[in-house]
Structures are given as C-alpha cells and as structure tokens.
Design an enzyme around this catalytic site. Sequence first.
Site, PDB file in Angstrom:
ATOM      1  N   CYS A  77      -5.046  -2.362   1.223  1.00 53.05           N
ATOM      2  CA  CYS A  77      -5.085  -1.204   2.010  1.00 53.05           C
ATOM      3  C   CYS A  77      -3.960  -0.225   1.964  1.00 53.05           C
ATOM      4  O   CYS A  77      -3.867   0.440   0.971  1.00 53.05           O
ATOM      5  CB  CYS A  77      -5.422  -1.904   3.401  1.00 53.05           C
ATOM      6  SG  CYS A  77      -6.388  -0.626   4.576  1.00 53.05           S
ATOM      7  N   HIS A 172      -8.967  -6.161   3.375  1.00 50.57           N
ATOM      8  CA  HIS A 172      -7.829  -7.318   4.028  1.00 50.57           C
ATOM      9  C   HIS A 172      -8.667  -8.567   3.651  1.00 50.57           C
ATOM     10  O   HIS A 172      -9.269  -9.035   4.612  1.00 50.57           O
ATOM     11  CB  HIS A 172      -7.511  -6.909   5.191  1.00 50.57           C
ATOM     12  CG  HIS A 172      -6.555  -5.825   5.460  1.00 50.57           C
ATOM     13  ND1 HIS A 172      -5.408  -5.882   5.829  1.00 50.57           N
ATOM     14  CD2 HIS A 172      -7.095  -4.620   6.068  1.00 50.57           C
ATOM     15  CE1 HIS A 172      -5.115  -4.613   5.956  1.00 50.57           C
ATOM     16  NE2 HIS A 172      -6.074  -3.776   5.993  1.00 50.57           N
ATOM     17  N   GLU A 174      -7.027 -11.178   3.856  1.00 47.54           N
ATOM     18  CA  GLU A 174      -6.172 -12.174   4.509  1.00 47.54           C
ATOM     19  C   GLU A 174      -6.452 -12.261   6.193  1.00 47.54           C
ATOM     20  O   GLU A 174      -5.931 -12.995   6.882  1.00 47.54           O
ATOM     21  CB  GLU A 174      -4.747 -11.718   4.290  1.00 47.54           C
ATOM     22  CG  GLU A 174      -4.112 -10.565   5.022  1.00 47.54           C
ATOM     23  CD  GLU A 174      -4.564  -8.963   4.606  1.00 47.54           C
ATOM     24  OE1 GLU A 174      -5.244  -9.017   3.787  1.00 47.54           O
ATOM     25  OE2 GLU A 174      -4.303  -8.353   5.178  1.00 47.54           O
TER      26      GLU A 174
END
Length: 189
Positions: A77, A172, A174
């Site tokens: 990002c 993302h 994560e």
Amino acid sequence: MVGVLALQGDFREHFDVLKKLGVTAIPVRLPEDLERVDRLIIPGGESTTIGKLLITYKLLTPIRNKIKKGMPVWGTCAGAILLAKHIAGSAKDQPQIGLMDITARRNAFGRQLDSFEARVTMKNIQRKPIPVLFIRAPVFEKPGKNAHVLARLSDKRIIAARQGKILITAFHPELADATEELHRYFLSL
Ligand code: GLN
C-alpha cells in the site's frame, strides 16, 4: 535478517506474521538498522508522511542504494506508492524511493469505498485466492517492460507487480485472516 520499516503505519502486523513464520525481524528506524538487514518490508500507512520521515531519519538514499544493489523489498500500500517511479493523484510532490517502473494512483477507490476485503490470486504464486484488505488503497498503471503484473481485480486494474526483487501490493495481506503466503513468497525472493 528481515527489516520492517517502522516509522509510521502498520509495521506491527508484519512482525506478527513474520513471528508466526519463525523469522527474525528487526524494526528499521535508523541507517544503522538498515545496515543489519538483508531484505526490507515497507508497510502501509500514509505515503507522504513515511516519505518525509525517511528524509528526517536519513534513510531515503540508503534504502534506495541498497535496493539498487539487489536487496529484496516489498511495499504494501503506502510502501508500494513510495517504491513507484510515478505517483498519480497526489496533490503535490512527495518524497519517493522511486525505483519501480510503474505508476501508483493513490486512493484509487475513492472516499466512499475507503476499505474493503477482496480475494486475490497472485499469478504463479498461489493457486487459491487469498483474502486481503484494501484500505484507501492505490492501483497501479502503466507497468514498464520489466514490471510484471502479478494480480488484477476483476475489473482488470493492477494490484500487485514485481520488478526483479521489488514487490509491490496495493493491499494488506498482513491485516487479513489466515495468510502468510505472501510473506513466504517475499522471503523466497
Ligand atoms: N492512502 C494512503 C496513501 O496514499 C495509503 C493507505 C495505506 O497504506 N493503507 O499513502
């Protein structure tokens, strides 16, 4: 040794995933931290802020030089925006690492659709789609001949690409449930 740039943004979540994978990682906040790492993750956050902090902490040029010498780097990002050579949708000039031959269009999904979860499949990396989050995410445009597209949305907009050992993802992984696959992929570069 994996480094995660830890000036602003969601670096903690990257540490959590790396820990699950049993990988030692250190936060990179100063040039001497950078010297200790062999690869670097640049997290999401706010790309203008991270860019300014990179200058304040004297990390911008050392990071750029290390990537040029072959250090694998992954920008998620805002991190991807910093790595792109061209930025669209930015009000004024913002500091850039600027090594990936691609345009990052900031906040490409508009205000009304700031965040959403989607399933993406990365070409030649996974078979099954993985859930990932888009948070005020960019999309990528005009990839140069060395930038290989790894994933697109169903409307064909580019959301992941790789140029040599530079990996960028608009989303993302994560922050979404149950996936370490992309971290594993990055560690294999
Ligand atoms: N919109 C942010 C930017 O332009 C990126 C958001 C994110 O990293 N999740 O820098």
